[in-house]
Design a protein around this motif. Structure first.
Motif, short mmCIF file in Angstrom:
data_model
loop_
_atom_site.label_atom_id
_atom_site.label_comp_id
_atom_site.label_asym_id
_atom_site.label_seq_id
_atom_site.Cartn_x
_atom_site.Cartn_y
_atom_site.Cartn_z
N LEU A 134 48.88 60.97 41.93
CA LEU A 134 48.05 61.58 40.90
C LEU A 134 46.80 60.78 40.58
N ASN A 135 46.73 59.55 41.09
CA ASN A 135 45.57 58.70 40.85
C ASN A 135 44.73 58.62 42.13
N PRO A 136 43.49 59.16 42.11
CA PRO A 136 42.67 59.12 43.32
C PRO A 136 42.17 57.71 43.64
N TYR A 137 42.25 56.80 42.67
CA TYR A 137 41.81 55.41 42.90
C TYR A 137 42.98 54.59 43.44
N ARG A 138 42.65 53.66 44.32
CA ARG A 138 43.66 52.77 44.91
C ARG A 138 43.30 51.33 44.58
N LEU A 139 44.30 50.58 44.16
CA LEU A 139 44.08 49.17 43.83
C LEU A 139 43.78 48.40 45.11
N ALA A 140 42.61 47.75 45.17
CA ALA A 140 42.21 47.00 46.37
C ALA A 140 42.41 45.51 46.19
N GLU A 141 42.20 45.02 44.97
CA GLU A 141 42.38 43.59 44.68
C GLU A 141 42.97 43.45 43.28
N GLY A 142 43.69 42.35 43.04
CA GLY A 142 44.21 42.06 41.71
C GLY A 142 45.44 42.88 41.40
N HIS A 143 45.65 43.17 40.09
CA HIS A 143 46.82 43.94 39.67
C HIS A 143 46.41 44.97 38.64
N VAL A 153 38.43 48.17 37.43
CA VAL A 153 37.16 48.89 37.59
C VAL A 153 36.95 49.17 39.08
N ASN A 154 36.19 50.21 39.35
CA ASN A 154 35.89 50.49 40.76
C ASN A 154 34.98 49.39 41.31
N ARG A 155 35.18 49.07 42.57
CA ARG A 155 34.51 47.93 43.17
C ARG A 155 32.99 48.08 43.17
N GLY A 156 32.50 49.31 43.33
CA GLY A 156 31.06 49.52 43.32
C GLY A 156 30.44 49.15 41.99
N ALA A 157 31.09 49.52 40.87
CA ALA A 157 30.58 49.17 39.55
C ALA A 157 30.60 47.66 39.34
N ALA A 158 31.66 47.02 39.82
CA ALA A 158 31.75 45.56 39.69
C ALA A 158 30.63 44.87 40.45
N GLU A 159 30.33 45.36 41.64
CA GLU A 159 29.25 44.75 42.43
C GLU A 159 27.90 44.96 41.77
N LYS A 160 27.66 46.15 41.21
CA LYS A 160 26.39 46.39 40.54
C LYS A 160 26.20 45.49 39.33
N GLY A 161 27.29 45.23 38.63
CA GLY A 161 27.20 44.40 37.43
C GLY A 161 27.46 42.94 37.69
N ASP A 162 27.63 42.56 38.97
CA ASP A 162 27.92 41.17 39.33
C ASP A 162 29.16 40.67 38.59
N LEU A 163 30.20 41.50 38.60
CA LEU A 163 31.46 41.17 37.94
C LEU A 163 32.55 40.96 38.98
N LYS A 164 33.53 40.13 38.63
CA LYS A 164 34.65 39.86 39.53
C LYS A 164 35.93 39.74 38.73
N ILE A 165 37.03 39.70 39.44
CA ILE A 165 38.33 39.58 38.78
C ILE A 165 38.37 38.31 37.95
N GLY A 166 38.87 38.46 36.72
CA GLY A 166 38.94 37.33 35.79
C GLY A 166 37.79 37.28 34.80
N ASP A 167 36.69 38.04 35.08
CA ASP A 167 35.55 38.05 34.16
C ASP A 167 35.88 38.87 32.91
N LEU A 184 40.33 45.46 41.08
CA LEU A 184 39.24 46.26 41.63
C LEU A 184 39.83 47.41 42.41
N ALA A 185 39.25 48.59 42.28
CA ALA A 185 39.81 49.78 42.91
C ALA A 185 38.79 50.43 43.84
N THR A 186 39.31 51.18 44.78
CA THR A 186 38.48 51.97 45.69
C THR A 186 38.82 53.44 45.52
N PHE A 187 37.95 54.30 46.02
CA PHE A 187 38.16 55.74 45.94
C PHE A 187 37.96 56.32 47.34
#
Length: 851
Positions: A134-143, A153-167, A184-187
């Protein structure tokens, strides 16, 4: 192969350069049309795939049937459902899983303090769904988020905002929420769902920040068990659903989303591009017609000899049409290839300038190829038809004539006068008598036709006036250039008409854009009485708005006299969906000019409403009347009209208090906060104090009134930039037409040019003569385009003013129009370079010996 076909192909081989401009004009027009159609098909397929992937695991969606759609909206606002319904549905036969889907606006703030996204695509937040089906997003990193404050958050948004796991960052909901990124999630294997940003939270956090009350969800997503189809699942769910709740298949839900995009945005977008394709093809029509008209005129003796040797009129006409067909087919086929390249370029260009689209391979359908091919061939053949018929009418005795006199400017005055008067009359009726954009548009088209028909009549007078300075500035060379432009009024007019249309459309959009800016500036200046505006700029579905807590926080500052936030709500007023402005009405009257107010805004309370005079007249209401409102939560309430006010540009048409809206609200937010300073507080000091407080609420934009007015018009500049880029194609085709006409004219005057060189004209003087002739033709087209575009811009503004609720201001931007004029003249000089070089390279003796 027939005799006509052999003659045509032989002529094409011998005079390839004659048709180079025609070939390029058809190629560019077809390429843009094909590119637009391919781009539209690609976007539709991409959105189909995107929404299909988003709901691929969802077999049914359970949602409320109560939805309110306001004018200008496509999807509307839907009543939430009880989240606890998911447990009941999970026990229904055929159901494998049922989970509540909580979704709202949530905009992440990047590491630099700036919001991520908001430029069109939604900025979404919701509960992270553990069921992978039921969730179109898949966990790619972290928990996954397991406790309050944790998000994925989706990985694209994290990259645009220069954010990473733990921030740790801020999530605007619109209230600022401190969150920690734990995953971080992918679609669909990509970094996100196109340019959409997504933040997944725990269900408890999603209920707390995204819903007005705990225990509510936007919908219930259901997955079917093995062997149960989507239709069967809906049939099983329907009997157990409470009143006012429905179940639809996952496929139907995806189709609704696709239709919402395809049916409105994509249709508008492709129509926008098709309009410019039509303009390019219209300009190409003039260029093609002019080329064939000149070629036929140059071959008068040749066609007369054919007629004298026994060729029929039909055969001579067919010879010209076969030439046109050959050019049309070759250019159109080449244009199809160019169209695919344009579509690929647009796919890469639009995201870069703020129009993000989903990724996907180009979709090339049969219609996208056949339609431009057919249009290109028809445009070319249609443009060549009259010259071909004229060629067939060539008398055999014309072989004995040396020249033909062009008297096209002498016989059209009556017809043109009648057409022009009728066009102006229809236009003025559509603008002044009974305001109608359609009627004014019809008048504008008739005026355009009158301008084109008037061309040969006007060109003689216009070229004399425009070229008169050349006699003094350039001496004999300038005088010869002016006389050459006057030699054939019909040719000069036809050549300039293509550029005139391009310049007219550019001028039209320039004037209309300047008028929209002036209208916005007028609206803000007239309606906004505050000193500072706080806003969260975005367009489309992006952005999250402003926190309703910000206005009270600003009002408590010692520099601030009044801070009033404008929230938004929806309700059905007397059965019609309407947008509500949710605010403090008394403070609203101090910060905004509402015009004449009948009644009182001071005490609306929880059962009072204020409306504009126009809406009061429509609903037959007055102070003291009762208006019945129905909200998305299903509740209905009678409100007393306690005030009727005059203006609504920024305040909206319906105003209620926050206390009245609170029981029915969804995710609450403000769109604008108006701040007024106390006496003696400078703008700089007040703005600094406001900015300091606003920083804690996600760094919204803090602007003075003038800055707010300018930023409100910022989208117009982006639109005009896009318009100018698209119209550059039409102007390029027009310049190709000028260059082609001059090239053919140089060929036609070969002997004359040789004689000029023989009597002492230098190569430099010859080049200058041809270039100045090109500039004069371009000046005539540019001047006509500026006059036509300026007038049509006035017509459009006045017709919009009369047919709209808003007051439009007309503005004529002199600087921009001067730039358009200079570009037109420079383009004319550029178009004359190649013909001038060819003329200067003529061998004098061979030129004199030319027949």
């Amino acid at each position: 192969m027939s005799t006509s076909a052999r003659l045509s192909l032989s002529s094409l081989r011998a005079h390839k350069r004659r048709f180079a401009g025609t070939f390029l004009a058809v190629l560019l027009g077809v390429a843009f049309l094909a590119g637009t159609l391919v781009m539209g098909d690609t976007l539709r397929a991409s959105f189909d795939t995107m929404f299909g992937n988003a709901s691929s695991g969802t077999d049914a969606v359970v949602r409320s049937t109560n939805v309110i759609t306001t004018p200008g909206e496509s999807q509307g606002t839907r009543q939430p459902v009880a989240a606890s319904l998911a447990k009941k549905l999970a026990d229904t036969p055929g159901v494998a899983a049922a989970v509540p889907g909580i979704q709202g606006a949530g905009q992440l703030v990047g590491s630099n303090g700036k919001a991520i996204g908001g430029q069109g695509p939604p900025t979404l937040a919701g509960n992270w769904i553990d069921d992978p089906g039921l969730n179109p997003y898949r966990l790619a990193e972290g928990h996954t988020p397991s406790k309050t404050g944790e998000v994925v958050v989706n990985r694209g948004a994290a990259e645009k905002g220069d954010l990473k796991i733990g921030d740790t960052t801020t999530l605007r909901t619109p209230d600022p929420v401190r969150v920690t990124i734990v995953g971080l999630a992918t679609f669909g294997g990509e970094d996100g769902m196109a340019q959409v940003t997504y933040t997944g939270m725990t269900q408890a956090d999603a209920e707390k920040y995204l819903t007005p009350r705990p225990g509510e969800a936007a919908s219930i997503q259901v997955r079917a068990g093995p062997g149960t189809s989507q239709r069967e699942l809906v049939d099983e769910l329907t009997p157990v659903l409470p009143k006012g709740v429905e179940a639809i298949t996952g496929e139907a839900s995806a189709q609704e989303n696709t239709d919402m995009i395809s049916g409105q945005f994509l249709t508008l977008f492709t129509t926008f591009l098709l309009v410019f394709s039509g303009i390019a093809l219209l300009v190409a029509t003039f260029s093609i017609h002019n080329t064939f008209a000149i070629v036929v005129a140059q071959r008068t003796r040749e066609n007369a000899l054919l007629r004298a040797l026994g060729a029929s009129r039909r055969q001579v006409t067919a010879t010209t049409l076969v030439e046109a067909s050959a050019v049309a087919v070759l250019a159109s086929v080449a244009g199809l290839a160019g169209g695919i390249g344009i579509a690929a370029g647009l796919q890469a260009l639009f995201p870069a300038i703020g129009f993000p689209f989903p990724d996907g391979a180009l979709v090339i359908s049969g219609l996208s190829m056949l339609l431009p091919l057919a249009v290109g061939i028809l445009v070319c053949l249609g443009s060549a038809l009259l010259p071909a018929v004229r060629a067939g009418r060539t008398a055999p005795l014309a072989a004995l004539r040396e020249t033909a006199v062009d008297q096209s400017g002498a016989s059209r005055r009556r017809a043109v006068t009648a057409l022009g008067v009728a066009a102006v009359a229809v236009t003025l009726v559509g603008v002044l008598a009974s305001p109608s954009v359609r009627l004014a548009g019809l008048g504008g088209v008739l005026i355009l036709v009158a301008f084109v028909v008037l061309g040969p009549v006007a060109s003689s007078h216009a070229v004399r006036v425009l070229g008169s300075p050349l006699d003094k500035l350039r001496g004999v060379t300038g005088g010869l250039a002016r006389r050459n432009a006057l030699r054939s009024p019909r040719r000069t007019a036809a050549t300039a008409s293509a550029l005139m249309i391009g310049v007219a459309v550019v001028s039209l959009f320039t004037v209309f854009g300047a008028s929209l800016k002036a209208t916005m500036d007028q609206t803000v200046s007239r309606s906004f009485a505050g000193d500072i505006a706080v806003s969260a700029p975005s367009f489309g579905a992006g952005g999250s708005g402003l926190s309703p807590k910000l206005a009270p926080a600003l009002a408590g500052q010692p520099q601030v006299a009044t801070a009033v936030g404008l929230g938004k709500g929806v309700a059905k007023v007397e059965g019609e969906g309407r947008a509500l402005t949710v605010t403090d009405p008394a403070a609203l009257a101090r910060s905004f000019d509402l015009g004449t107010v009948r009644g009182s805004l001071d005490d609306l309370g929880t059962d009072g409403i204020a409306i504009t005079r126009e809406e009061a007249d429509k609903q037959h209401l007055r102070p003291g009347s009762t208006a019945r409102l129905a909200f998305t939560d299903g509740k209905r309430q009678n409100f007393t009209v306690r005030a009727v006010y005059g203006r609504s540009e920024l305040a909206g048409d319906y105003v209620i208090t926050r206390r009245a809206w609170a029981p029915h609200r969804a995710q609450d937010s403000d769109t604008l906060i108006a701040v007024t300073f106390k006496d003696g507080v400078s703008t700089a000091d007040g703005k600094a104090a406001v900015s300091k407080v606003a920083a804690a609420y996600g760094h919204p934009e803090v602007q003075t009134r003038d800055e707010y007015a300018q930023s409100s018009a910022g989208g117009i500049d982006m639109m005009l930039t896009l318009v100018y880029a698209l119209l550059a194609l039409a102007v390029l085709i027009a310049l190709l037409g000028i260059a082609n006409t001059l090239t053919l004219a140089v060929h036609e005057r070969t002997r004359e040019l040789g004689l000029l060189r023989a009597v002492g004209q230098t190569r430099a003087q010859l080049r200058a003569m041809v270039r100045w002739e090109s500039v004069l033709v371009a000046a005539f087209g540019t001047a006509g385009g500026l006059v036509l575009g300026g007038f049509l811009g006035w017509v459009l503004v006045k017709a919009s003013d009369g047919a709209s609720d808003s007051a439009f201001a007309f503005a004529l931007p002199p600087l921009q129009l001067v730039v358009v004029a200079l570009v037109g003249l420079a383009a004319g000089a550029l178009a004359g370079l190649r013909p001038a070089r060819r003329a200067a390279r003529l061998d004098v003796l061979r030129a004199i010996a030319t027949e």
